[in-house]
Design an enzyme around this catalytic site. Structure first.
Site, PDB file in Angstrom:
ATOM      1  N   ASP A  30      -6.230   8.379   6.754  1.00  0.00           N
ATOM      2  CA  ASP A  30      -5.252   7.856   5.804  1.00  0.00           C
ATOM      3  C   ASP A  30      -3.845   7.799   6.399  1.00  0.00           C
ATOM      4  O   ASP A  30      -3.574   8.328   7.481  1.00  0.00           O
ATOM      5  CB  ASP A  30      -5.231   8.719   4.539  1.00  0.00           C
TER       6      ASP A  30
ATOM      7  N   LYS B 279      -3.145   3.781   2.851  1.00  0.00           N
ATOM      8  CA  LYS B 279      -2.455   2.988   1.836  1.00  0.00           C
ATOM      9  C   LYS B 279      -1.040   3.517   1.703  1.00  0.00           C
ATOM     10  O   LYS B 279      -0.800   4.717   1.745  1.00  0.00           O
ATOM     11  CB  LYS B 279      -3.165   3.086   0.492  1.00  0.00           C
TER      12      LYS B 279
ATOM     13  N   MET C  24       2.973  11.488  -6.953  1.00  0.00           N
ATOM     14  CA  MET C  24       3.083  10.028  -7.083  1.00  0.00           C
ATOM     15  C   MET C  24       3.938   9.640  -8.285  1.00  0.00           C
ATOM     16  O   MET C  24       3.609   8.735  -9.046  1.00  0.00           O
ATOM     17  CB  MET C  24       1.685   9.394  -7.188  1.00  0.00           C
TER      18      MET C  24
END
Length: 261
Positions: free
Chosen positions: A39, A61, A174
């Site tokens: 990742d 991502k 997030m």
């Protein structure tokens, strides 16, 4: 293609960012990898623990920059396991803490491929700890919530409002894009003087801490140009950090930020 291939996928949690915070079991899994799918938040130095012959493929991502859709990553795990053998899916933090690890396991196992999970140190606890913030402390916080700041529908989780009603420490992952909404929820509850810290790139050399109170954190975040990856910690435990003594030492002496450099 080898004729004696035994397909297997191991999900490995790489920890919160510092390459030394991966577990020994995670390193041992990398040692036997034929393929590593890693990742965006993975320190590249971790790839050195995989054999030189292993394929290393980036599937990370970033906000607004999706390299490979999740469905494609799931398919890659299956295809590469069948073709090469042991696939290590190297994921930031812990695979099962907002890491979509459960979805990947479900998909892979429908193809009869053996799977394993190596837990990782979650950033929800490690990042505050690295800044000297205990998510619980006797007499101050008896529990803590870990909440996603952005749901699959791109909305702020309703659990934030529920968590804000408690005296628990609230850790939001997030959530930087939702900071205004988060602060508004707390202000409506009369908690504008509650300490809050935003830790950007936690546990790494690029770590930056922006700390203050609900009432002024938006201005500070704007001034410091806070962006993902970052973790938000809300609660009285934020005062406990010695690194933030200048921020909370005096009621009106609020420093803008603290850096790990």
């Amino acid at each position: 293609m080898r004729s004696n291939i035994t397909p297997k996928v191991t999900l490995v949690g790489a920890g919160p960012g510092d390459s030394e915070l991966i577990t020994l079991k995670g390193i041992l899994a990398l040692n036997t990898a034929d393929v590593v799918l890693y990742d965006a938040l993975i320190d590249p130095v971790l790839l050195k623990h995989a054999p030189q012959s292993a394929l290393k493929i980036f599937v990370g991502k970033r906000v607004g920059k999706h390299s490979i859709p999740q469905d494609d990553t799931n398919q890659l795990c299956v295809e590469l396991a069948k073709k090469h053998g042991h696939v290590v899916r190297l994921k930031g933090g812990d695979p099962f803490v907002f890491g979509r690890g459960g979805e990947e396991i479900d998909y892979i196992e429908t193809f009869g491929i053996s799977t394993a999970v190596v837990p990782g140190i979650t950033s929800a606890v490690a990042v505050p700890a690295s800044a000297g913030i205990p998510v619980t402390k006797r007499g101050i916080s008896e529990s803590f919530w870990v909440v996603t700041g952005t749901t699959s529908s791109r909305e702020l989780s309703q659990d934030v409002a529920l968590a804000a009603q408690s005296t628990a420490t609230v850790v939001i992952l997030m959530g930087t894009k939702k900071l205004s909404e988060i602060a508004q929820i707390y202000r409506k509850m009369g908690k504008e003087n509650l300490p809050i810290a935003i830790i950007q790139s936690g546990t790494t050399n690029e770590e930056i801490i922006t700390a203050g109170f609900i009432q002024d954190i938006e201005q500070k975040a704007l001034k410091n140009q806070v962006e993902a990856p970052a973790i938000i910690i809300i609660g009285e435990v934020v005062r406990e950090s010695l690194r933030l003594a200048e921020v909370y030492g005096k009621p009106y002496q609020w420093s803008v930020c603290s850096s790990n450099k």
